[in-house]
Design a protein around this motif. Structure first.
Motif, PDB file in Angstrom:
ATOM      1  N   HIS A   1       0.860  -1.176   0.000  1.00 50.19           N
ATOM      2  CA  HIS A   1       0.000   0.000   0.000  1.00 50.19           C
ATOM      3  C   HIS A   1       0.897   1.227   0.000  1.00 50.19           C
ATOM      4  CE1 HIS A   1       0.756   0.686   4.323  1.00 50.19           C
ATOM      5  NE2 HIS A   1       0.610  -0.623   4.458  1.00 50.19           N
ATOM      6  N   GLY A   2       0.274   2.390  -0.176  1.00 45.47           N
ATOM      7  CA  GLY A   2       1.025   3.638  -0.230  1.00 45.47           C
ATOM      8  C   GLY A   2       1.021   4.282  -1.594  1.00 45.47           C
ATOM      9  N   GLY A   3       0.397   3.603  -2.569  1.00 45.12           N
ATOM     10  CA  GLY A   3       0.365   4.130  -3.928  1.00 45.12           C
ATOM     11  C   GLY A   3      -0.882   4.951  -4.202  1.00 45.12           C
ATOM     12  N   ILE A   4      -1.187   5.139  -5.482  1.00 49.25           N
ATOM     13  CA  ILE A   4      -2.274   6.029  -5.882  1.00 49.25           C
ATOM     14  C   ILE A   4      -3.435   5.285  -6.526  1.00 49.25           C
ATOM     15  CG2 ILE A   4      -0.785   8.036  -6.155  1.00 49.25           C
ATOM     16  CD1 ILE A   4      -0.700   7.465  -9.155  1.00 49.25           C
ATOM     17  N   SER A   5      -3.505   3.965  -6.381  1.00 48.56           N
ATOM     18  CA  SER A   5      -4.636   3.219  -6.934  1.00 48.56           C
ATOM     19  C   SER A   5      -5.870   3.423  -6.062  1.00 48.56           C
ATOM     20  CB  SER A   5      -4.308   1.725  -7.007  1.00 48.56           C
ATOM     21  OG  SER A   5      -4.245   1.167  -5.705  1.00 48.56           O
ATOM     22  N   LEU A   6      -7.045   3.185  -6.653  1.00 51.74           N
ATOM     23  CA  LEU A   6      -8.280   3.311  -5.883  1.00 51.74           C
ATOM     24  C   LEU A   6      -8.298   2.349  -4.708  1.00 51.74           C
ATOM     25  CD1 LEU A   6     -10.989   3.671  -8.698  1.00 51.74           C
ATOM     26  CD2 LEU A   6     -10.055   5.454  -7.230  1.00 51.74           C
ATOM     27  N   GLN A   7      -7.750   1.135  -4.912  1.00 46.96           N
ATOM     28  CA  GLN A   7      -7.749   0.154  -3.826  1.00 46.96           C
ATOM     29  C   GLN A   7      -7.014   0.666  -2.595  1.00 46.96           C
ATOM     30  OE1 GLN A   7      -7.051  -0.416  -7.069  1.00 46.96           O
ATOM     31  NE2 GLN A   7      -7.066  -2.601  -7.542  1.00 46.96           N
ATOM     32  N   GLU A   8      -5.981   1.480  -2.809  1.00 44.56           N
ATOM     33  CA  GLU A   8      -5.184   1.973  -1.692  1.00 44.56           C
ATOM     34  C   GLU A   8      -5.737   3.268  -1.098  1.00 44.56           C
ATOM     35  OE1 GLU A   8      -0.711   1.176  -3.018  1.00 44.56           O
ATOM     36  OE2 GLU A   8      -2.061   1.594  -4.696  1.00 44.56           O
ATOM     37  N   MET A   9      -6.393   4.075  -1.943  1.00 47.26           N
ATOM     38  CA  MET A   9      -6.768   5.421  -1.512  1.00 47.26           C
ATOM     39  C   MET A   9      -8.219   5.546  -1.051  1.00 47.26           C
ATOM     40  SD  MET A   9      -4.820   7.701  -4.418  1.00 47.26           S
ATOM     41  CE  MET A   9      -5.354   9.246  -3.707  1.00 47.26           C
ATOM     42  N   VAL A  10      -9.099   4.682  -1.564  1.00 45.00           N
ATOM     43  CA  VAL A  10     -10.515   4.800  -1.222  1.00 45.00           C
ATOM     44  C   VAL A  10     -10.869   3.783  -0.143  1.00 45.00           C
ATOM     45  CG1 VAL A  10     -12.882   4.633  -2.085  1.00 45.00           C
ATOM     46  CG2 VAL A  10     -11.092   5.594  -3.540  1.00 45.00           C
ATOM     47  N   VAL A  11     -11.411   4.255   0.968  1.00 48.19           N
ATOM     48  CA  VAL A  11     -11.788   3.364   2.065  1.00 48.19           C
ATOM     49  C   VAL A  11     -13.252   3.593   2.428  1.00 48.19           C
ATOM     50  CG1 VAL A  11      -9.463   3.227   3.041  1.00 48.19           C
ATOM     51  CG2 VAL A  11     -11.006   5.040   3.801  1.00 48.19           C
ATOM     52  N   PRO A  12     -13.933   2.553   2.941  1.00 49.16           N
ATOM     53  CA  PRO A  12     -15.331   2.734   3.341  1.00 49.16           C
ATOM     54  C   PRO A  12     -15.434   3.489   4.659  1.00 49.16           C
ATOM     55  CG  PRO A  12     -14.583   0.534   3.902  1.00 49.16           C
ATOM     56  CD  PRO A  12     -13.455   1.177   3.153  1.00 49.16           C
ATOM     57  N   VAL A  13     -16.536   4.194   4.828  1.00 45.54           N
ATOM     58  CA  VAL A  13     -16.865   4.806   6.111  1.00 45.54           C
ATOM     59  C   VAL A  13     -18.278   4.367   6.456  1.00 45.54           C
ATOM     60  CG1 VAL A  13     -17.166   6.926   7.422  1.00 45.54           C
ATOM     61  CG2 VAL A  13     -15.391   6.797   5.668  1.00 45.54           C
ATOM     62  N   LEU A  14     -18.419   3.571   7.496  1.00 43.13           N
ATOM     63  CA  LEU A  14     -19.721   3.093   7.939  1.00 43.13           C
ATOM     64  C   LEU A  14     -20.183   3.940   9.120  1.00 43.13           C
ATOM     65  CD1 LEU A  14     -19.108  -0.770   7.878  1.00 43.13           C
ATOM     66  CD2 LEU A  14     -19.821   0.721   6.030  1.00 43.13           C
ATOM     67  N   ASN A  15     -21.351   4.506   8.982  1.00 47.44           N
ATOM     68  CA  ASN A  15     -21.951   5.305  10.046  1.00 47.44           C
ATOM     69  C   ASN A  15     -22.999   4.435  10.733  1.00 47.44           C
ATOM     70  OD1 ASN A  15     -23.205   7.113  11.702  1.00 47.44           O
ATOM     71  ND2 ASN A  15     -23.857   8.507  10.087  1.00 47.44           N
ATOM     72  N   PHE A  16     -22.678   3.938  11.921  1.00 46.31           N
ATOM     73  CA  PHE A  16     -23.556   3.022  12.643  1.00 46.31           C
ATOM     74  C   PHE A  16     -24.311   3.783  13.730  1.00 46.31           C
ATOM     75  CE2 PHE A  16     -24.338   0.440  16.396  1.00 46.31           C
ATOM     76  CZ  PHE A  16     -24.993  -0.659  15.882  1.00 46.31           C
ATOM     77  N   GLU A  17     -25.640   3.647  13.695  1.00 43.91           N
ATOM     78  CA  GLU A  17     -26.455   4.261  14.744  1.00 43.91           C
ATOM     79  C   GLU A  17     -27.438   3.215  15.248  1.00 43.91           C
ATOM     80  OE1 GLU A  17     -28.941   8.396  15.605  1.00 43.91           O
ATOM     81  OE2 GLU A  17     -28.216   7.916  13.586  1.00 43.91           O
ATOM     82  N   TYR A  18     -27.468   3.022  16.546  1.00 42.65           N
ATOM     83  CA  TYR A  18     -28.306   1.987  17.148  1.00 42.65           C
ATOM     84  C   TYR A  18     -29.580   2.603  17.718  1.00 42.65           C
ATOM     85  CZ  TYR A  18     -29.840  -1.711  20.304  1.00 42.65           C
ATOM     86  OH  TYR A  18     -30.584  -2.660  20.954  1.00 42.65           O
ATOM     87  N   PHE A  19     -30.738   2.061  17.292  1.00 44.03           N
ATOM     88  CA  PHE A  19     -32.029   2.493  17.820  1.00 44.03           C
ATOM     89  C   PHE A  19     -32.631   1.353  18.633  1.00 44.03           C
ATOM     90  CE2 PHE A  19     -31.629   4.749  13.710  1.00 44.03           C
ATOM     91  CZ  PHE A  19     -31.689   6.060  14.162  1.00 44.03           C
ATOM     92  N   ARG A  20     -32.938   1.583  19.864  1.00 48.89           N
ATOM     93  CA  ARG A  20     -33.634   0.576  20.656  1.00 48.89           C
ATOM     94  C   ARG A  20     -35.071   0.480  20.155  1.00 48.89           C
ATOM     95  NH1 ARG A  20     -30.133  -0.940  24.367  1.00 48.89           N
ATOM     96  NH2 ARG A  20     -28.553   0.561  25.045  1.00 48.89           N
ATOM     97  N   GLN A  21     -35.594  -0.738  20.091  1.00 47.23           N
ATOM     98  CA  GLN A  21     -36.890  -0.958  19.459  1.00 47.23           C
ATOM     99  C   GLN A  21     -38.040  -0.281  20.186  1.00 47.23           C
ATOM    100  OE1 GLN A  21     -37.446  -5.141  18.782  1.00 47.23           O
ATOM    101  NE2 GLN A  21     -35.903  -5.227  17.170  1.00 47.23           N
ATOM    102  N   SER A  22     -37.830   0.082  21.440  1.00 40.69           N
ATOM    103  CA  SER A  22     -38.900   0.711  22.210  1.00 40.69           C
ATOM    104  C   SER A  22     -38.978   2.221  21.984  1.00 40.69           C
ATOM    105  CB  SER A  22     -38.694   0.440  23.707  1.00 40.69           C
ATOM    106  OG  SER A  22     -37.426   0.939  24.132  1.00 40.69           O
ATOM    107  N   THR A  23     -37.986   2.792  21.299  1.00 40.63           N
ATOM    108  CA  THR A  23     -37.955   4.246  21.140  1.00 40.63           C
ATOM    109  C   THR A  23     -38.825   4.674  19.960  1.00 40.63           C
ATOM    110  OG1 THR A  23     -36.017   4.167  19.692  1.00 40.63           O
ATOM    111  CG2 THR A  23     -35.613   4.324  22.064  1.00 40.63           C
TER     112      THR A  23
END
Length: 288
Positions: free
Chosen positions: A136-158
């Motif tokens: 890694h360390g190069g300029i390919s998409l595989q090296e430069m693009v990473v996922p960002v997961l935004n996790f939000e937890y909702f309790r079922q009673s809310t």
């Protein structure tokens, strides 16, 4: 340790550690890392009482199973006196270097006495030692693009969860029969199916077993398997065509037979479509 903290940072290094141990351990480590992060999220929600998390990576990587050929490597041909840092996927030099076969990279907006270069595509810079497969360390998409997961937890009673229930509840995609004919007149025949929705959002992939049975729930055909994992919005790309073979036996045109579409996970009730079978030649007399 986390009580009263507004932000908690957790660093997970299984993949990086595996890359330093053995090239063959990298992909199994990816699978293990995903499972460990899932387990960690349960701890964060249930034991830390947290409801929000961001999951990302510091960078991606290029991984190659097979040994690299010489045409997948490139020599750095700048003067060693100008080299500041050399790795498999990048080169930092003092101003004025012009290494062959490497692409110049904009470095610190040009406000520096150094220049940066990187090889094209998945090519590596020749360097002593192992570790060519994982880089890694190069300029390919595989090296430069990473996922960002935004996790939000909702309790079922809310109320917040109840307001978004249909949007948040994860459901497997469904498969429908689209062939209109409900009369079978041949031992071997084809039927067309459609995955109703693309995979994505709160719709997850599913696998189905598709077969025919009689009124006593005895299978009278072979079993087809449909893996409904298509992500395309185009219905034509979510179509499936299955070939069925009926068992060699006598069928009554007065009886009702059923096409069964059964979710392998058991999360959904099997769907049944009524059919009639009218085969003029007694199948017991057919010699294959």
């Amino acid at each position: 340790m986390v009580k009263g903290m507004d932000i908690v940072y957790i660093y997970h290094d299984k993949i990086d550690e595996a890359s330093h141990t053995s090239n063959s351990a990298v992909f199994p480590a990816c699978d293990e890392a995903i499972q460990e992060i899932k387990n960690m999220m349960h701890i964060i929600v249930n034991e830390m009482n947290s409801t929000r998390a961001f999951i990302t990576a510091d960078h991606g990587f290029i991984y190659t199973y097979s040994p690299l050929r010489e045409d997948s490597k490139v020599d750095k041909t700048s003067s060693d006196a100008k080299d500041v840092e050399v790795d498999r996927r990048y080169l930092i030099t003092k101003k004025g270097a012009k290494p062959d076969f490497l692409l110049p990279v904009r470095f610190m907006d040009g406000k520096t006495d150094y220049e940066a270069f990187a090889p094209r595509e998945y090519v590596r810079i020749k360097k002593k030692g192992g570790g060519l497969n994982f880089v890694h360390g190069g300029i390919s998409l595989q090296e430069m693009v990473v996922p960002v997961l935004n996790f939000e937890y909702f309790r079922q009673s809310t109320q917040k969860y109840l307001n978004k229930k249909d949007e948040l509840d994860t459901k497997p995609v469904e498969v429908d029969l689209v062939s209109s004919n409900r009369l079978i007149s041949n031992i071997i025949f084809n039927l067309n199916f459609l995955q109703k929705d693309p995979v994505g959002g709160n719709r997850q992939s599913a696998s189905y077993q598709v077969y025919f049975e009689d009124r006593e729930k005895q299978k009278v055909s072979d079993i087809n398997r449909i893996i409904a994992d298509k992500e395309s919005d185009d219905p034509k790309e979510r179509a499936f065509r299955c070939k069925f073979n009926l068992k060699r036996k006598k069928y009554s045109r007065l009886n009702t037979y059923y096409l069964v579409i059964a979710d392998e996970s058991g999360l959904q009730q099997p769907v049944k479509e009524e059919f009639h079978i009218n085969i003029s030649i007694p199948t017991d007399d057919i010699d294959f």
